[in-house]
Design a protein around this motif. Structure first.
Motif, PDB file in Angstrom:
ATOM      1  N   GLN A 139       1.077  -1.313   0.180  1.00 48.32           N
ATOM      2  CA  GLN A 139       0.251   0.037   0.039  1.00 48.32           C
ATOM      3  C   GLN A 139       1.268   1.411   0.131  1.00 48.32           C
ATOM      4  O   GLN A 139       1.124   1.881  -0.666  1.00 48.32           O
ATOM      5  CB  GLN A 139      -0.903   0.063   1.071  1.00 48.32           C
ATOM      6  CG  GLN A 139      -1.899  -0.674   1.101  1.00 48.32           C
ATOM      7  CD  GLN A 139      -3.669  -0.589   1.964  1.00 48.32           C
ATOM      8  OE1 GLN A 139      -3.113  -0.293   2.259  1.00 48.32           O
ATOM      9  NE2 GLN A 139      -3.933  -2.206   1.940  1.00 48.32           N
ATOM     10  N   CYS A 140       1.184   1.985   1.176  1.00 46.32           N
ATOM     11  CA  CYS A 140       2.466   2.944   1.067  1.00 46.32           C
ATOM     12  C   CYS A 140       3.637   2.541   0.706  1.00 46.32           C
ATOM     13  O   CYS A 140       4.224   3.425   0.256  1.00 46.32           O
ATOM     14  CB  CYS A 140       2.557   3.518   2.435  1.00 46.32           C
ATOM     15  SG  CYS A 140       3.816   2.991   4.140  1.00 46.32           S
ATOM     16  N   ARG A 176       2.424  -1.399   8.720  1.00 47.02           N
ATOM     17  CA  ARG A 176       1.187  -0.415   9.338  1.00 47.02           C
ATOM     18  C   ARG A 176      -0.127  -0.543   8.078  1.00 47.02           C
ATOM     19  O   ARG A 176      -1.053  -0.152   8.992  1.00 47.02           O
ATOM     20  CB  ARG A 176       1.973   0.741   9.252  1.00 47.02           C
ATOM     21  CG  ARG A 176       2.559   0.149  10.201  1.00 47.02           C
ATOM     22  CD  ARG A 176       3.098   1.394  10.785  1.00 47.02           C
ATOM     23  NE  ARG A 176       4.425   1.138  11.726  1.00 47.02           N
ATOM     24  CZ  ARG A 176       5.694   0.963  11.740  1.00 47.02           C
ATOM     25  NH1 ARG A 176       6.238   1.723  11.131  1.00 47.02           N
ATOM     26  NH2 ARG A 176       6.580   1.311  12.760  1.00 47.02           N
ATOM     27  N   CYS A 177       0.303  -0.701   6.869  1.00 47.24           N
ATOM     28  CA  CYS A 177      -1.052  -0.416   6.076  1.00 47.24           C
ATOM     29  C   CYS A 177      -1.845  -2.203   6.047  1.00 47.24           C
ATOM     30  O   CYS A 177      -3.144  -1.589   5.992  1.00 47.24           O
ATOM     31  CB  CYS A 177      -1.205   0.240   5.047  1.00 47.24           C
ATOM     32  SG  CYS A 177       0.297   1.224   4.565  1.00 47.24           S
ATOM     33  N   SER A 178      -1.660  -2.517   6.323  1.00 43.97           N
ATOM     34  CA  SER A 178      -2.282  -4.094   6.725  1.00 43.97           C
ATOM     35  C   SER A 178      -2.549  -4.316   5.864  1.00 43.97           C
ATOM     36  O   SER A 178      -3.602  -4.984   5.129  1.00 43.97           O
ATOM     37  CB  SER A 178      -3.506  -4.273   7.737  1.00 43.97           C
ATOM     38  OG  SER A 178      -2.992  -3.182   8.778  1.00 43.97           O
ATOM     39  N   ALA A 179      -1.643  -5.002   4.107  1.00 40.27           N
ATOM     40  CA  ALA A 179      -1.931  -5.483   3.186  1.00 40.27           C
ATOM     41  C   ALA A 179      -1.332  -6.778   3.468  1.00 40.27           C
ATOM     42  O   ALA A 179      -1.124  -7.827   2.887  1.00 40.27           O
ATOM     43  CB  ALA A 179      -0.455  -4.760   2.404  1.00 40.27           C
ATOM     44  N   TYR A 180      -1.617  -7.824   4.106  1.00 44.80           N
ATOM     45  CA  TYR A 180      -1.159  -8.805   4.453  1.00 44.80           C
ATOM     46  C   TYR A 180      -2.116  -9.927   3.381  1.00 44.80           C
ATOM     47  O   TYR A 180      -1.153 -11.642   2.822  1.00 44.80           O
ATOM     48  CB  TYR A 180      -1.484  -9.377   6.429  1.00 44.80           C
ATOM     49  CG  TYR A 180      -0.456  -8.370   6.993  1.00 44.80           C
ATOM     50  CD1 TYR A 180       0.727  -8.454   7.160  1.00 44.80           C
ATOM     51  CD2 TYR A 180      -1.239  -7.121   8.029  1.00 44.80           C
ATOM     52  CE1 TYR A 180       1.886  -8.129   7.374  1.00 44.80           C
ATOM     53  CE2 TYR A 180      -0.361  -6.852   8.862  1.00 44.80           C
ATOM     54  CZ  TYR A 180       0.688  -7.087   9.202  1.00 44.80           C
ATOM     55  OH  TYR A 180       2.060  -6.642   9.921  1.00 44.80           O
TER      56      TYR A 180
END
Length: 195
Positions: A139-140, A176-180
């Motif tokens: 994401q970021c 931290r963006c939770s792109a898991y």
């Protein structure tokens, strides 16, 4: 008359107390803590970075991360927490993944280091890099280099057999963006592709 009368602020800050206070504000592992090259106590470290032999003369307290970013200008490796908790600084050291913020440069003399800049084969991205793009595993993008380096090592270690295994072995890399979900899908895809 007290013992402090006659002492000026300038006199105090210029004396031994001021020098000690100034020295205490510089973190030991930071690039700023390094003394000028060639100073007494410096060490010369020879290593191969992304296939190129290099030699650095540094303060023995300089971390691999700071040397890569500040001395070699390889800024793809990110400085996240600087405490070994987030995984953003993951690089390969002699084929194994390490946290470069916890690795002193002086301890890697003669080693081969691969950063995110050296993972691709020329203009051809590594299978993990392609999979992260195709599966939207970012994401970021701040943690992405460390995630990719860790995932590439995970696959070469043979530890990407199940989703549970992937989650466990990637648990040291925080997004931290939770792109898991995208990261997991990217690793699943990349483990089937030849490097």
């Amino acid at each position: 008359m007290t013992q402090y009368e006659g002492i000026t602020r300038r006199g105090l800050l210029g004396g031994p107390v001021g020098t000690a206070a100034a020295a205490a504000t510089v973190p030991l592992g930071s690039a700023e803590a390094a003394t000028p090259a060639g100073a007494a106590g410096d060490v010369t470290v020879r290593l191969t970075v992304n296939g190129a032999a290099t030699s650095l003369t540094v303060d023995p307290r300089v971390t691999l991360l700071d040397a890569l970013r500040e001395r070699l200008r390889l800024t793809g490796t990110k400085k996240g927490c600087d405490r070994g908790q987030c995984g953003a600084c993951t690089v390969h050291l002699d084929g194994r993944r390490v946290l470069s913020c916890l690795t002193l440069l002086a301890t890697v003399d003669g080693a081969a280091v691969t950063t995110i800049e050296g993972l691709a084969d020329g203009d051809r991205p590594h299978p993990v890099q392609r999979a992260f793009i195709e599966q939207d595993g970012l994401q970021c993008g701040f943690c992405t280099p460390g995630q990719i380096m860790s995932a590439a090592a995970l696959i070469s270690e043979g530890g990407a057999g199940t989703d549970a295994e992937i989650r466990e072995r990637m648990s040291g890399n925080i997004c931290r963006c939770s792109a898991y979900p995208g990261i997991l899908a990217a690793i699943r895809q990349a483990r089937t592709e030849p490097a």
